[in-house]
Design an enzyme around this catalytic site. Structure first.
Site, short mmCIF file in Angstrom:
data_model
loop_
_atom_site.label_atom_id
_atom_site.label_comp_id
_atom_site.label_asym_id
_atom_site.label_seq_id
_atom_site.Cartn_x
_atom_site.Cartn_y
_atom_site.Cartn_z
N CYS B 162 -67.20 -8.78 33.37
CA CYS B 162 -66.31 -7.63 34.45
C CYS B 162 -66.81 -7.91 35.68
CB CYS B 162 -67.29 -6.19 34.42
SG CYS B 162 -67.33 -5.43 32.43
N HIS B 294 -67.83 -1.26 42.33
CA HIS B 294 -67.78 -1.41 41.33
C HIS B 294 -67.45 -0.35 40.43
CE1 HIS B 294 -67.24 -3.84 37.86
NE2 HIS B 294 -68.41 -3.67 36.42
N GLU B 305 -75.61 1.11 41.26
CA GLU B 305 -74.18 0.82 42.77
C GLU B 305 -75.23 1.92 43.49
OE1 GLU B 305 -70.74 0.68 41.85
OE2 GLU B 305 -69.84 -1.11 43.32
N LYS B 326 -60.85 2.73 40.11
CA LYS B 326 -60.97 2.33 39.46
C LYS B 326 -60.32 3.72 38.67
CE LYS B 326 -64.18 -1.32 37.31
NZ LYS B 326 -64.67 -1.31 38.60
N HIS B 331 -60.18 0.63 34.74
CA HIS B 331 -61.29 -0.35 34.23
C HIS B 331 -60.76 -1.39 33.74
CE1 HIS B 331 -64.69 -3.81 33.98
NE2 HIS B 331 -65.90 -2.81 34.39
N PHE B 390 -71.70 -7.47 32.44
CA PHE B 390 -72.84 -7.28 31.39
C PHE B 390 -72.44 -8.92 31.35
CE2 PHE B 390 -70.65 -3.68 28.04
CZ PHE B 390 -71.03 -2.71 29.22
#
Lengths: 86, 402
Positions: B162, B294, B305, B326, B331, B390
């Site tokens: 991502c 994010h 976050e 998002k 996403h 990830f």
């Protein structure tokens, strides 16, 4: 034939990398040190072993009616899913 | 060190098939997430997504091109065309030989892989299309842009889940800053809204079945999207000298690794990336006005976050606007940072901050100004864009108003 309880315990022991002797029904998943990946893999293995579909979302672990708080609650939830299937 | 200008932007995403329509959707808080229309949807548990609507590849490409272009490459090529045309650049002579392309993608040609596996495993065929390899390879999109526009310098693809497109744009920034290349076409593309792609994500049990609600206490996970965002990064003086319209300045970039877990995020790694981006830009924390978060809508990301933002900005974090778009486009995995950078460009250039839609209940662990549900007029001088992938890769870009 192995009971649901024994099979669930075997699965959690393997996927969660925990010694079987620690997995008594009262044992809390969090205290056993099983991480989220171990839990997700255990649930997948349970679905494959019993032919059931487990309602579980890692973002809302308490919702969906599948209680993953302890070894015993998982066994009870799996038994309920099996009963509902037949 | 050279300065870096953005002189072109293009996109294909669930909110629109160009930048202008995407900005409109951001301003109007219009959702791009809805029921998925894909093959074998009845066998999926998660049936919503941010799907690109009204996409007609046969009007964009010839049949020969389509036999070589996965959906991922199609999105990238069209978005790159928009960006390069906006920049007004043509890549003749030395400029073509030294300029390049860096894209990010997590999955590459997922649909091509899915279709060929289906043919051999499910449909019992013993052959697949002859172009499966060049169509599905992760670098296909970057190289087709290079071929189409005559970009003969460095062209490659980075893959960091991502964070892919932020890593890609960060490298492009560093190349221009250091004088390695005069112009880089950069961003990301992703197209994994197909049966196999969705099944894989479903397995992780982090997907929401109803909506993406970042930072809201009742959030239930991420929603997948698809599309591309592509920019033209250009050395500042050349851009100025040729009278280009500069959309924003890229002023800083940093990347860190958590070195801790393959899927769980880490506050320290995210914090170091945000601080690093500020250092790279020579900015103080209190000069930042907006962070495009994010903000995936998962429990794990959002609380980590927010803690990292509080850690980085200390007492100043309450003055920041922090939104996750998002909530609107989903996403976009490897392309997400690129589409989200558009929200930063809009905030800097037009003074409108895109909202976090679907926000219903405050969460004490995410107690920031998340610009809930409606866009906001605000003067924005500096914006950060966060991406955490990830694998533990964190990549943060800093932009400044021109």
């Amino acid at each position: 034939m192995t009971s649901v309880k024994d099979r669930v315990i075997s699965i959690i022991a393997e996927k969660g990398a925990v010694d079987k002797s620690l997995l008594h029904p009262e044992a809390k998943i969090e205290q056993l040190g099983i991480d989220s990946l171990g839990m997700v893999e255990s649930i997948f293995a349970i679905e494959e072993a019993f032919g059931v579909s487990v309602p579980f979302n890692a973002n809302q672990p308490g919702e969906g009616g599948f209680d993953i708080s302890s070894v015993g609650s998982i066994i009870t939830s799996v038994e309920a899913l099996i009963a509902a299937r037949t | 060190m050279k300065r870096v200008a953005i002189t072109g932007a293009g996109t294909i995403n669930p909110l629109g098939l160009d930048v202008e329509t995407t900005f409109e959707a951001f301003r109007e808080a219009r959702p791009g997430i809805g029921p998925l229309d894909i093959r074998d949807i009845d066998r999926l548990g998660v049936r919503i997504g941010g799907q690109v609507r009204g996409w007609l590849p046969q009007t964009e490409f010839t049949p020969r091109q389509l036999s070589l272009y996965d959906r991922n490459t199609q999105f990238a090529l069209v978005a790159a065309g928009q960006a390069i045309r906006q920049s007004g650049l043509t890549f003749q002579g030395a400029l073509g030989q030294t300029s390049g392309v860096i894209l990010g993608t997590a999955g590459g040609g997922v649909e091509t892989a899915d279709d060929s596996y289906r043919a051999v495993y499910s449909e019992g065929k013993n052959k697949v299309h002859p172009f499966v390899v060049p169509k599905m390879m992760a670098n296909a999109a970057a190289n087709h842009i290079s071929m189409t526009w005559g970009l003969q310098g460095p062209s490659f693809t980075v893959s960091t889940a991502c964070a892919s497109s932020n890593h890609a744009m960060g490298l492009a920034f560093q190349m221009i800053r250091s004088g390695t290349a005069p112009v880089m076409v950069t961003g990301g593309s992703e197209a994994m809204l197909c049966f196999g792609g969705m099944k894989a994500w479903e397995g992780l049990r982090v997907m929401s079945e109803e909506a993406c609600r970042p930072f809201s206490a009742n959030r239930s996970g991420m929603v997948q999207g698809e599309g591309a965002g592509i920019f033209v990064f250009e050395e500042w003086e050349s851009a100025r000298n040729r009278g280009a319209d500069i959309l924003a300045e890229v002023v800083g970039f940093a990347m860190t690794s958590d070195a801790s877990d393959i899927v769980l995020p880490c506050q320290a790694g995210a914090e170091r990336a945000m601080k690093g981006a500020l250092d790279s830009a020579g900015l103080n924390a209190d000069e930042v006005d907006y962070i495009n978060a994010h903000g995936t809508g998962t429990k794990a990301n959002d609380k980590t976050e927010c803690a990292a933002i509080n850690g980085t900005f200390a007492g100043y974090s309450k003055n920041l606007m922090v939104s996750s778009t998002k909530s609107m486009h989903g996403h976009l995995i490897g392309a997400t940072g690129a589409v989200e950078l558009l929200a930063c460009v809009m905030a800097l250039r037009h003074g409108v901050v895109a909202p976090t839609i679907g926000y219903e209940q405050p969460d004490p662990e995410c107690a920031l100004d998340v610009v809930p549900n409606t866009a906001r007029q605000a003067k924005v001088g500096v914006a950060l864009s966060n991406a955490f992938g990830f694998g533990g890769g964190n990549a943060v870009i800093a932009l400044k108003k021109v």
